[in-house]
Design an enzyme around this catalytic site. Structure first.
Site, mmCIF file in Angstrom:
data_model
loop_
_atom_site.group_PDB
_atom_site.id
_atom_site.type_symbol
_atom_site.label_atom_id
_atom_site.label_comp_id
_atom_site.label_asym_id
_atom_site.label_seq_id
_atom_site.Cartn_x
_atom_site.Cartn_y
_atom_site.Cartn_z
ATOM 1 C CG ASN A 1 -34.576 -47.892 138.612
ATOM 2 O OD1 ASN A 1 -33.624 -48.147 138.211
ATOM 3 N ND2 ASN A 1 -34.785 -47.118 139.892
ATOM 4 C CD GLU B 1 -28.986 -44.501 138.255
ATOM 5 O OE1 GLU B 1 -28.493 -45.458 138.572
ATOM 6 O OE2 GLU B 1 -27.154 -44.705 138.157
ATOM 7 N NE ARG C 1 -29.248 -52.009 137.528
ATOM 8 C CZ ARG C 1 -28.452 -50.647 136.601
ATOM 9 N NH1 ARG C 1 -27.648 -50.919 135.681
ATOM 10 N NH2 ARG C 1 -29.411 -50.009 136.630
#
Lengths: 102, 143
Positions: B50, B46, B104
């Site tokens: 990002n 994650e 997303r």
């Protein structure tokens, strides 16, 4: 990825494999959408049997495909989800709109 | 136990798997369970995603990961030198995303927070973002 359409029941099974992340999602989304548009199935079953890893990119990818399906009234289900993947999907309550079946 | 490793790689999406697998391999010396390893892999995935999508907006940049082990505690820092986050409080909210058109989910920070024991973000607009995460690997009973 295994795409299996059953003409008799108008069901489409999309079997994912390997790792579902931001990197792999593009291709998975394109292949899934192509199959959904081609067959316009009444029901799509997303099969996670061969998925070794999934992060939050998988949530967005599944919801994106679900939206495609909604356009012509199709339904979706998921199956063979391990505990780790279940935990991620549960965080957004996805099973309320795409039920988990065995 | 005390140990440390540093990783530097380009912000290419194919490195997401490389980063999470490498951190998991480093963490394996603490003898984690499969579930603990899965938590670490997901959280790292994650953070790196990002940096690639939001920090660098798919332009090329470098991402650093620093991992430290102190006793049974694993510390992971994921650092980018991208555009930074304007409002951290909003960014951390579940389901918030600046890029819904990219499918997303807006769950990245929430997953990092839930899957790790400690989670902190530092960000300066125009300078970059640092995600600090910590997980204690529970010592297993000696057999």
């Amino acid at each position: 990825m295994v795409i299996d359409y059953d003409k008799a029941t108008n069901n489409l099974t999309i079997g994912f494999d390997g790792e579902i992340d931001h990197h792999s999602c593009n291709e998975i989304a394109v292949l899934s959408d192509d199959a959904i548009r081609k067959y316009l199935p009444q029901r799509v079953v997303f099969d996670f049997k061969n998925v070794r890893f999934m992060d939050s990119a998988g949530i967005g990818m599944i919801i994106g495909r679900y939206k495609q399906l909604l356009r012509f009234g199709g339904k979706a289900e998921m199956k063979n989800i391990n505990n780790e993947i279940k935990r991620i999907f549960s965080m957004v309550g996805i099973f309320k709109i795409i039920p988990l079946v065995d | 136990m005390e140990n440390e490793m540093k990783l530097e790689f380009k912000s290419k999406s194919c490195n997401e798997a490389f980063a999470r697998i490498t951190v998991a391999a480093f963490a394996s010396q603490l003898d984690p369970t499969i579930e603990e390893i899965s938590d670490i892999k997901t959280a790292v995935s994650e953070a790196v995603t990002n940096s690639i999508i939001h920090g660098y907006e798919n332009q090329e940049g470098n991402i650093h990961i620093i991992c430290k082990i102190e006793g049974q505690v694993l510390n992971v820092e994921v650092i980018d030198y991208g555009k930074g986050i304007e409002n951290l409080e909003i960014a951390k909210q579940p389901l918030y995303t600046t890029k819904p058109e990219l499918d997303r989910s807006g769950m990245g920070f929430t997953i990092m927070e839930n899957f790790m024991d400690k989670f902190e973000v530092e960000s300066i607009v125009g300078m970059g973002t640092k995600v600090k995460m910590q997980k204690t690997i529970v010592r297993k009973e000696e057999v």
